[in-house]
Enzyme design. Structure first.
Site, mmCIF file in Angstrom:
data_model
loop_
_atom_site.group_PDB
_atom_site.id
_atom_site.type_symbol
_atom_site.label_atom_id
_atom_site.label_comp_id
_atom_site.label_asym_id
_atom_site.label_seq_id
_atom_site.Cartn_x
_atom_site.Cartn_y
_atom_site.Cartn_z
ATOM 1 N N SER A 163 0.819 -1.206 0.000
ATOM 2 C CA SER A 163 0.000 0.000 0.000
ATOM 3 C C SER A 163 0.859 1.264 0.000
ATOM 4 O O SER A 163 1.528 1.560 -0.982
ATOM 5 C CB SER A 163 -0.953 -0.052 1.204
ATOM 6 N N ASP A 200 9.777 5.051 -10.301
ATOM 7 C CA ASP A 200 9.312 5.616 -11.573
ATOM 8 C C ASP A 200 10.018 6.923 -11.907
ATOM 9 O O ASP A 200 10.245 7.239 -13.081
ATOM 10 C CB ASP A 200 7.802 5.855 -11.527
ATOM 11 N N LYS A 211 -0.580 -4.252 -3.316
ATOM 12 C CA LYS A 211 -1.888 -3.703 -2.948
ATOM 13 C C LYS A 211 -2.008 -2.317 -3.575
ATOM 14 O O LYS A 211 -1.398 -1.355 -3.116
ATOM 15 C CB LYS A 211 -2.064 -3.614 -1.436
#
Length: 559
Positions: free
Chosen positions: A291, A302, A316
């Site tokens: 999460s 990224d 998740k």
């Protein structure tokens, strides 16, 4: 505009409105119809069922089954469970501050929190709780006893305990306090210029605590940082955004939230100036990182802002909000999915798709995973958690270590050791002597325990198959000869596997004197992922090649 054209346009508009409204009307009818069916069934059960029923329990069971068919994160929280819910979101509760566990018919303290009422009253790991405010604790499980120990801050509590290590029965008066489990259980310097921050949760204070730790480490000369998110199951989304913001410039996209309802859409950006947008950074993750931890690690990956080391994360990618219901209850409801800056959603299990034969959600097949690119053009994929840039292979531990841990023999020896030794060296320096390790072996061998290995268990299965096939008489002699060779000599194996057993035993002993922070301090020098992180940070060329996706051993490479 002539009358005929007006009539046609009016008809088209009315048709469009009708078509748009039909779905809503149909859905509303289905809801009303099924609520009526449910209430009718519920009434018939309570009036006519052969046994007495518990109306509240029936409804709770029905609600739980309904929500359970959606995903494991959508939950009904009745008023009786509100305190547990608050603890999950804040890591705060009123109590005495101790970890407890069930052992045989008793509940035992496994670790008091440093500086809280249990610790200040002198309660120790290994103490068995006999009574709480005059009520017997014998036969109760840890959940029941936890309810007895918790209460409002400032309220008194009387406990009676048995201390087997010293053969004493003790009584103590305590006053409950607000117990706050630290989001940052430890931070410090690992190596010259390399700082370390362990983050265990994302409550309302997480970013504040991380910021304070980073500022202190920078004041102590930190030039590179390891952020440890292993075992961190997540928490508040906005706290993860704040923590990413510490390392990226204002205005950067951090995480996008998209759901069925348009109002749930939000692009979360870095809103503040960073603490340090240039500091070399390693983030550690594992299967327990979920999460909010995946938002932090995924966004930094990224944006090519950090090297990610460890193991694939949990996966998740769902967002929940809490809705107030009647009678002080709540509904925690999944409302959206989140997407990291490259555009990927890392949700591993497809709760909206096909289920297996047991009704369990299945992982998204590899063939359906989509590729995305980081800022530097490295290939990352959705639907499978966060893949680390560099993986450190797991160490295989022996069956003997698993046995002595399962039988609580390491715990029990550490308890006796504590009461026999007033002090030990600092966590980084403490090591058992050879004589002390041999004493541990003698302690363990006095206890009856079954030492199972994978090979001996397979031999038992083989014997059963042979007997089922009625070949036992023909092979009995050969079987017993092989089984005898496979039987492990416990004492020899304690020497063979002493490195890993010593590590666990020393950690347990250190925890008695220096609590959880001491355990962390001691283990950092052995931790293979910490060693890898330091290696990467100390080699700028290699660090840069990982972020460029050009290193040969990277899992995430340039496309």
């Amino acid at each position: 505009m002539n009358k005929a054209v007006k009539t046609i346009l009016f008809s088209v508009v009315i048709g469009a409105i009708s078509l748009g409204s039909f779905g809503f009307v149909e859905s509303y009818f289905e809801i009303t119809k099924n609520l009526d069916i449910f209430s009718t069934v519920y009434r018939e059960i309570n009036v006519n069922y052969v046994e007495e029923t518990n109306p509240g329990k029936l409804v709770k069971t029905g609600i739980d089954a309904m929500l359970g068919s959606l995903d494991p994160y959508t939950n009904y929280i009745p008023e009786s469970d509100i305190e547990d819910y608050r603890f999950m979101t804040t890591h705060e509760y009123g109590g005495v501050g101790a970890v407890i566990g069930t052992r045989d018919d008793h509940v035992m303290i496994t670790e008091p929190y440093q500086g809280f009422p249990a610790d200040k009253a002198g309660l120790k790991a290994g103490d068995i709780i006999l009574e709480v405010d005059g009520e017997s604790a014998v036969g109760k499980n840890s959940s029941q006893l936890s309810d007895m120990l918790r209460g409002q801050k400032g309220t008194p509590i009387h406990v009676k305990i048995s201390r087997p290590a010293t053969d004493e029965t003790l009584e103590r008066d305590l006053v409950r306090e607000k117990i706050k489990i630290d989001d940052v259980p430890y931070f410090g310097m690992l190596d010259k210029g390399v700082g370390y921050v362990s983050l265990s949760g994302f409550t309302e204070t997480a970013s504040k605590d991380v910021k304070a730790a980073i500022e202190k480490l920078k004041a102590d000369g930190m030039e590179e940082l390891v952020l440890d998110l292993r075992g961190n199951g997540g928490g508040l989304l906005h706290e993860s955004v704040n923590i990413v913001n510490f390392f990226v410039d204002r205005g950067e996209d951090v995480v996008e939230v998209k759901g069925k309802v348009k109002e749930h859409y939000r692009m979360n950006k870095a809103l503040n100036a960073p603490l340090d947008s240039k500091i070399p950074l390693v983030v550690l993750i594992d299967e327990g990182s979920a999460s909010a931890s995946e938002i932090v690690s995924g966004a930094l990956q990224d944006l090519d802002r950090a090297v990610i080391i460890g193991h694939n994360s949990f996966g998740k990618g769902l967002v929940q909000t809490t809705h107030d219901l009647s009678y002080n209850s709540k509904l925690k409801l999944t409302i959206a999915k989140y997407y990291t800056p490259s555009g990927r959603c890392i949700q591993r299990l497809d709760y909206g798709g096909k289920r297996d034969a047991r009704g369990k959600a299945m992982e998204i097949p590899d063939s359906l995973l989509a590729e995305f690119k980081t800022r530097n053009g490295r290939i990352v994929r959705d639907g499978a958690g966060i893949t680390p840039d560099l993986k450190v292979e797991d160490k295989e531990y022996s069956d003997l270590l698993a046995t002595v841990m399962r039988e609580n023999l390491v715990f029990d020896y550490a308890t006796e050791f504590y009461f026999d030794h007033d002090s030990i060296d600092e966590p980084e320096d403490f090591a058992l002597s050879d004589a002390q390790y041999k004493d541990f072996i003698s302690f363990v061998l006095k206890h009856e325990f079954e030492y199972k290995t994978s090979s001996t268990e397979k031999m038992k299965d083989l014997k059963q198959e042979i007997e089922d096939d009625e070949f036992w008489q023909e092979v009995q002699e050969e079987y017993e000869a092989l089984a005898s060779k496979l039987e492990r000599d416990k004492e020899q194996d304690f020497m063979k596997f002493q490195d890993e057993i010593r590590l666990m035993l020393e950690s347990e002993i250190i925890g008695r004197y220096y609590y959880s922070k001491g355990r962390i301090r001691a283990y950092l020098s052995y931790d293979p992922e910490i060693k890898k992180a330091i290696e990467v940070l100390n080699n700028k060329t290699y660090y840069d090649s990982v972020l460029a996706g050009t290193c040969t051993d990277c899992l995430v490479k340039k496309g």
